[in-house]
Motif scaffolding. Sequence first.
Motif, PDB file in Angstrom:
ATOM      1  N   MET A 631       1.337  20.071  49.682  1.00  0.00           N
ATOM      2  CA  MET A 631       0.799  20.502  50.976  1.00  0.00           C
ATOM      3  C   MET A 631      -0.499  19.732  51.234  1.00  0.00           C
ATOM      4  O   MET A 631      -1.455  19.855  50.460  1.00  0.00           O
ATOM      5  N   VAL A 632      -0.518  18.930  52.303  1.00  0.00           N
ATOM      6  CA  VAL A 632      -1.650  18.047  52.596  1.00  0.00           C
ATOM      7  C   VAL A 632      -2.073  18.242  54.045  1.00  0.00           C
ATOM      8  O   VAL A 632      -1.239  18.234  54.954  1.00  0.00           O
ATOM      9  N   ASN A 633      -3.392  18.374  54.274  1.00  0.00           N
ATOM     10  CA  ASN A 633      -3.925  18.394  55.629  1.00  0.00           C
ATOM     11  C   ASN A 633      -3.657  17.028  56.246  1.00  0.00           C
ATOM     12  O   ASN A 633      -3.996  16.000  55.664  1.00  0.00           O
ATOM     13  N   PRO A 634      -3.022  16.961  57.413  1.00  0.00           N
ATOM     14  CA  PRO A 634      -2.623  15.653  57.959  1.00  0.00           C
ATOM     15  C   PRO A 634      -3.793  14.733  58.318  1.00  0.00           C
ATOM     16  O   PRO A 634      -3.587  13.534  58.494  1.00  0.00           O
ATOM     17  N   THR A 635      -4.990  15.271  58.430  1.00  0.00           N
ATOM     18  CA  THR A 635      -6.142  14.438  58.812  1.00  0.00           C
ATOM     19  C   THR A 635      -7.315  14.697  57.868  1.00  0.00           C
ATOM     20  O   THR A 635      -7.678  15.852  57.610  1.00  0.00           O
ATOM     21  N   GLY A 636      -7.873  13.618  57.336  1.00  0.00           N
ATOM     22  CA  GLY A 636      -9.072  13.705  56.507  1.00  0.00           C
ATOM     23  C   GLY A 636     -10.064  12.636  56.937  1.00  0.00           C
ATOM     24  O   GLY A 636      -9.667  11.539  57.343  1.00  0.00           O
ATOM     25  N   THR A 637     -11.342  12.928  56.866  1.00  0.00           N
ATOM     26  CA  THR A 637     -12.357  11.994  57.370  1.00  0.00           C
ATOM     27  C   THR A 637     -13.399  11.694  56.295  1.00  0.00           C
ATOM     28  O   THR A 637     -13.497  12.382  55.275  1.00  0.00           O
ATOM     29  N   PHE A 638     -14.181  10.635  56.562  1.00  0.00           N
ATOM     30  CA  PHE A 638     -15.378  10.280  55.792  1.00  0.00           C
ATOM     31  C   PHE A 638     -16.551  10.221  56.765  1.00  0.00           C
ATOM     32  O   PHE A 638     -16.407   9.878  57.932  1.00  0.00           O
ATOM     33  N   ASN A 639     -17.741  10.557  56.274  1.00  0.00           N
ATOM     34  CA  ASN A 639     -19.001  10.373  57.014  1.00  0.00           C
ATOM     35  C   ASN A 639     -19.031  11.143  58.326  1.00  0.00           C
ATOM     36  O   ASN A 639     -19.547  10.672  59.338  1.00  0.00           O
ATOM     37  N   VAL A 640     -18.419  12.360  58.330  1.00  0.00           N
ATOM     38  CA  VAL A 640     -18.479  13.225  59.505  1.00  0.00           C
ATOM     39  C   VAL A 640     -19.294  14.468  59.194  1.00  0.00           C
ATOM     40  O   VAL A 640     -20.130  14.891  59.987  1.00  0.00           O
ATOM     41  N   ASP A 641     -19.061  15.058  58.006  1.00  0.00           N
ATOM     42  CA  ASP A 641     -19.818  16.261  57.643  1.00  0.00           C
ATOM     43  C   ASP A 641     -21.329  15.964  57.611  1.00  0.00           C
ATOM     44  O   ASP A 641     -22.147  16.728  58.153  1.00  0.00           O
ATOM     45  N   HIS A 642     -21.695  14.876  56.963  1.00  0.00           N
ATOM     46  CA  HIS A 642     -23.119  14.487  56.837  1.00  0.00           C
ATOM     47  C   HIS A 642     -23.226  12.996  57.126  1.00  0.00           C
ATOM     48  O   HIS A 642     -23.277  12.170  56.202  1.00  0.00           O
ATOM     49  N   PRO A 643     -23.292  12.585  58.401  1.00  0.00           N
ATOM     50  CA  PRO A 643     -23.232  11.172  58.776  1.00  0.00           C
ATOM     51  C   PRO A 643     -24.432  10.360  58.260  1.00  0.00           C
ATOM     52  O   PRO A 643     -25.559  10.842  58.239  1.00  0.00           O
ATOM     53  N   LYS A 644     -24.101   9.122  57.836  1.00  0.00           N
ATOM     54  CA  LYS A 644     -25.129   8.168  57.408  1.00  0.00           C
ATOM     55  C   LYS A 644     -24.834   6.834  58.085  1.00  0.00           C
ATOM     56  O   LYS A 644     -23.683   6.473  58.280  1.00  0.00           O
ATOM     57  N   ASN A 645     -25.908   6.096  58.441  1.00  0.00           N
ATOM     58  CA  ASN A 645     -25.749   4.778  59.038  1.00  0.00           C
ATOM     59  C   ASN A 645     -25.656   3.728  57.950  1.00  0.00           C
ATOM     60  O   ASN A 645     -26.212   3.888  56.846  1.00  0.00           O
ATOM     61  N   LEU A 646     -24.935   2.645  58.258  1.00  0.00           N
ATOM     62  CA  LEU A 646     -24.863   1.537  57.323  1.00  0.00           C
ATOM     63  C   LEU A 646     -26.254   0.926  57.162  1.00  0.00           C
ATOM     64  O   LEU A 646     -27.023   0.797  58.125  1.00  0.00           O
ATOM     65  N   THR A 647     -26.583   0.513  55.951  1.00  0.00           N
ATOM     66  CA  THR A 647     -27.926  -0.004  55.649  1.00  0.00           C
ATOM     67  C   THR A 647     -27.943  -1.507  55.397  1.00  0.00           C
ATOM     68  O   THR A 647     -28.987  -2.077  55.148  1.00  0.00           O
ATOM     69  N   GLY A 648     -26.752  -2.133  55.405  1.00  0.00           N
ATOM     70  CA  GLY A 648     -26.704  -3.565  55.093  1.00  0.00           C
ATOM     71  C   GLY A 648     -26.528  -3.824  53.615  1.00  0.00           C
ATOM     72  O   GLY A 648     -26.539  -4.982  53.180  1.00  0.00           O
ATOM     73  N   SER A 649     -26.356  -2.776  52.846  1.00  0.00           N
ATOM     74  CA  SER A 649     -26.090  -2.907  51.408  1.00  0.00           C
ATOM     75  C   SER A 649     -24.881  -2.043  51.073  1.00  0.00           C
ATOM     76  O   SER A 649     -24.398  -1.271  51.900  1.00  0.00           O
TER      77      SER A 649
END
Length: 765
Positions: A631-649
Motif C-alpha cells: 500500500m503506497v501513497n500515490p504522491t510523495g514530495t521533497f522540500n515541501v514540509d520545510h522548504p530550503k533554497n539551493l545554495t550552490g553546493s
Amino acid sequence: MKTRSILLGILTVVTGLVWGGQSLTVQAKMTNDQILQTAPKGVTIGNYFSTGNISGNAAKISSTDFGARQAVNLTTDANQAGVIWASDDARMNLNEDQTASMWMYFGDGRKTSSAGDGMAFVLQNDPNGVNAIAKNADGTPASGQSIGVWGTDSRTDMTQPLDTTAIAKLAIQNSWAVEFDTVANQDVSSKTTDANAVSRLKQGPVSAFDWAMDGQHIASGFPWESRTYASQKASETTTTTSGPWYNPTTTTTTTNYYYPSMNHLGKITPGTGTSMFTFLDAGWWRHVTLHWDSSTDTMTYSYNDQVPKAGEEATTATSSTDAASKTYTQSVKINPADDLGVGADGLVRWGFVGSTGSSTAAIENNIVVFDQVPGLVNGNATATLTDTSQSDKVIDDPSDTVNSGDRLSLNYNLKYTSGRESWKDIVAKLNLPTNIVFKNATIKYANGDTDTISDLDTSSSKGQSLSKSLENLNNKQDGSNAPNATADITLNGVAIAGDNDTTTVKETHSSFEGSNALMHTTVSAFNVKKVNGSMTMALTGQITYGPGSTAMANSDITLHPQMNGVNLPTKTLSDSDAAGKFSYTIPASSIISGLTDGNQFVMYATDKNGINSANDVGYTITLKDGTLDLMVNPTGTFNVDHPKNLTGSAMSFPADSNWDVRVKDTRGAGSTWTLTAKADPVSSPTAGLLDGDIVYEGANGDQQSLTTGAAVIATHTADSDSDEVNVTSGWDSTHGIQLETNAGAISGSYQTTVYWAFENVPATE
C-alpha cells in the motif's frame, strides 16, 4: 384430343436424406449380431437374472465384442415380448440409495417406417415373481402398447363403459415402470374428430395409450393402479325417420364409444420436428441412469447423460443442437409400501420388459448393456475443476472463464456407497482437458493409502489420456481389506492461453471401469482468457570463470532454467549489467501451490564456447496461502514540509511526511519479503535533468541509487499470520529515501516515478 402418356420407369439413387435440417445417412438395416458388435463396454452379467417360464419370452443374455454375457437382448423380431427379472438374491433394497446405469439400444427408425414398441425398466413385487408379465384377456403375454408391463383393454364392444380397474388387473402387479416408448400409440388421439374416432372404434379395441402425446417419449407410472388409465369417449349421433310419409317421426340417437388412454408421469419428450421420430431409435446407444434416494423416496431417471455412441460406424453424428443430444432428467415419488407392496426389508424385484409390434418393417432390437447393476455396486464418480486463483471458483459451465496463468485443480472423486460386492479391478481412464499444463497427479484413498500417476506429461497442454489401476473400493471389511469407500485423484496445473484472446476448451469424458461396475464423469467445457502482464519473481546471482578460463561477455552466456523438471524459457545475459551478473524472472504460471516438497527450481549456464557451469543453482519455492499486499501513497514530495533554497553546493532533502509505504502479509508467520524500489531520472519540463539523484540511505549510512538500479528498501520476516509493516516509519533526515542535489542543480519543479516491487526469495551471490 386425348394425350396418352406412358411411365417407362424412374430410377432414384438415394445417398442421404435431409429431414428437418439434420443430415441422416441411409443404410441397410443391421442384423442383431451386427448391432451387438457396436455395443459399448459393460459389466459382465452374472447369474442373477431369470427369464422365468413365460410363454414365448424372447429375452436372452448375449455376447458383444467385449466378451460373453455383456448384453440383455429383449427382442429381435416382430410380435415379440421379452422380460428378464433379477433373482431373489439380487433384489434392490429400497431402504438404501440405489443406482442403475446402462446403455440402451432401441433400434434404428431411420431405416424403417417406424420402430415399435419400446421397453421399460420395472420395479415389482408381483406374486408371480420372475414369471410376471402383463397379460391379454386370454392369459397370453401382452405386447404392443402394453410393452409387457401396462394393462390391456379386454373389451370387444367399444360401446361398453371402460373399466380402468379391469385394465390395471392385467398389468404387472405392485409395480412402477419407466417406459422408453418408441412409437406413439394413437389409433385415436386428442386431435381426432369424433367421426373418425367412431369409425375406428367400430372395428374393435384401439391402441391409444398415448392419446395426448407427440412422438417418441419417456414416462413413468404405476401399471397396476387404476389411476394410471383414463376413459376417453367419442360419440356418434344418428337420425332416423319412420312412419307414413304424411306424418313421419324423427328419432335422434347418440351412441358413445369408450377407449383407454394412459396418464404419463415424469414425461420426457424432445418437442416437435425430426427428433419426435428419432428421439430414441436413431441407431444410437443411449445412456440412462436411474437413482433411488431412500431419504426422500424419490426415483430420478436421466436420459442421454453420457455422450451417445454410434450404433454403426457410418452413422452421421447428431448435432450438438439436436434435441436428442441433450440430457433430460425427471424425478418421481414412489411410496415403497403403498405403491410396490414392499415390506420392512425394503426388497423389490427389478428388471426389463420390451415388446415389438406386428410390422416386420418396424422390427425393434431392444438391448441393454449395464454400467452399474442395481444392488451389486452402488456409487458414483464426479469431476470438479476448481480455479484456485479465483477464490476456488468451480468451473462447471461452458460460459465459465479462467485466466492464463491461473492455478487449476482437477479432482476426480470415486465413492462407493453400498452393494453386495466391493467395486473391483478398477481402471481409471482419464481424458484431461486441453490448455492446462498439469504438474502432478496424486491419488488418495479413504484408508490412508496414497499413489501417483507416473505417465503424466508435465509439459503438455494438448490434453492427455491416462490409465491407472486403482485399489478396490468398499464401505465395510472385505476379507483382509479394511473399509476403503473413496478414492480422490487430484491433478494440479496451470491454465495456458491459446493463440486467440479467448480459447474455448472442449468438455472431456472419463471412465472408471471395474469388473462389476463402470462409472463415467465429465469435465465441462470452459474458456481460457489471455491476460497481458503477470506477477513475477526474480532471482539474482553471479557467474564467475575459474582459473585458466577465458571469461565471456554477458551476451555470450545463456541461462537454462527448469521448474519441477519442466524446461522454462532460456535467457541471455545483458552486456549492460556487470560482468557475470544475472537475474532470472520465474514465470508465476510455473509455480504450483500445495506441493508437499515445494517447487524445485534448477538453473545452469552455458557460453558460446559450449562450456557448462560446473554447478547448478537450485531453490525450493513454496507458495503459502494468504496475500502479500503493498500500500503506497500515490504522491510523495521533497522540500515541501520545510522548504530550503539551493545554495550552490551539494544538498540533501529528506522525504516529506506524505511518503507512506506499508506492507501487509497474511501468508503466515515465518514468511519473508524484500521490498525494492527504482526510479526514472529526476527531470523538469523547463530545467531538464536534475544535477543530482534520488537515493535510499540505510541506517548505516550506505546509499543506493534508485535511478541506476533497484535499491533494497526493506527486508522482513512475518511474526504473525496477519503481519503489517510501516516501511516509512522512522525515516528522517539521514534515513530513508532522499533527494541529493549537486552544486550545479537549478531551481525548479522536478518529477520522477518510483517503481516498487517484491522479491520474496533471498538474493544469492
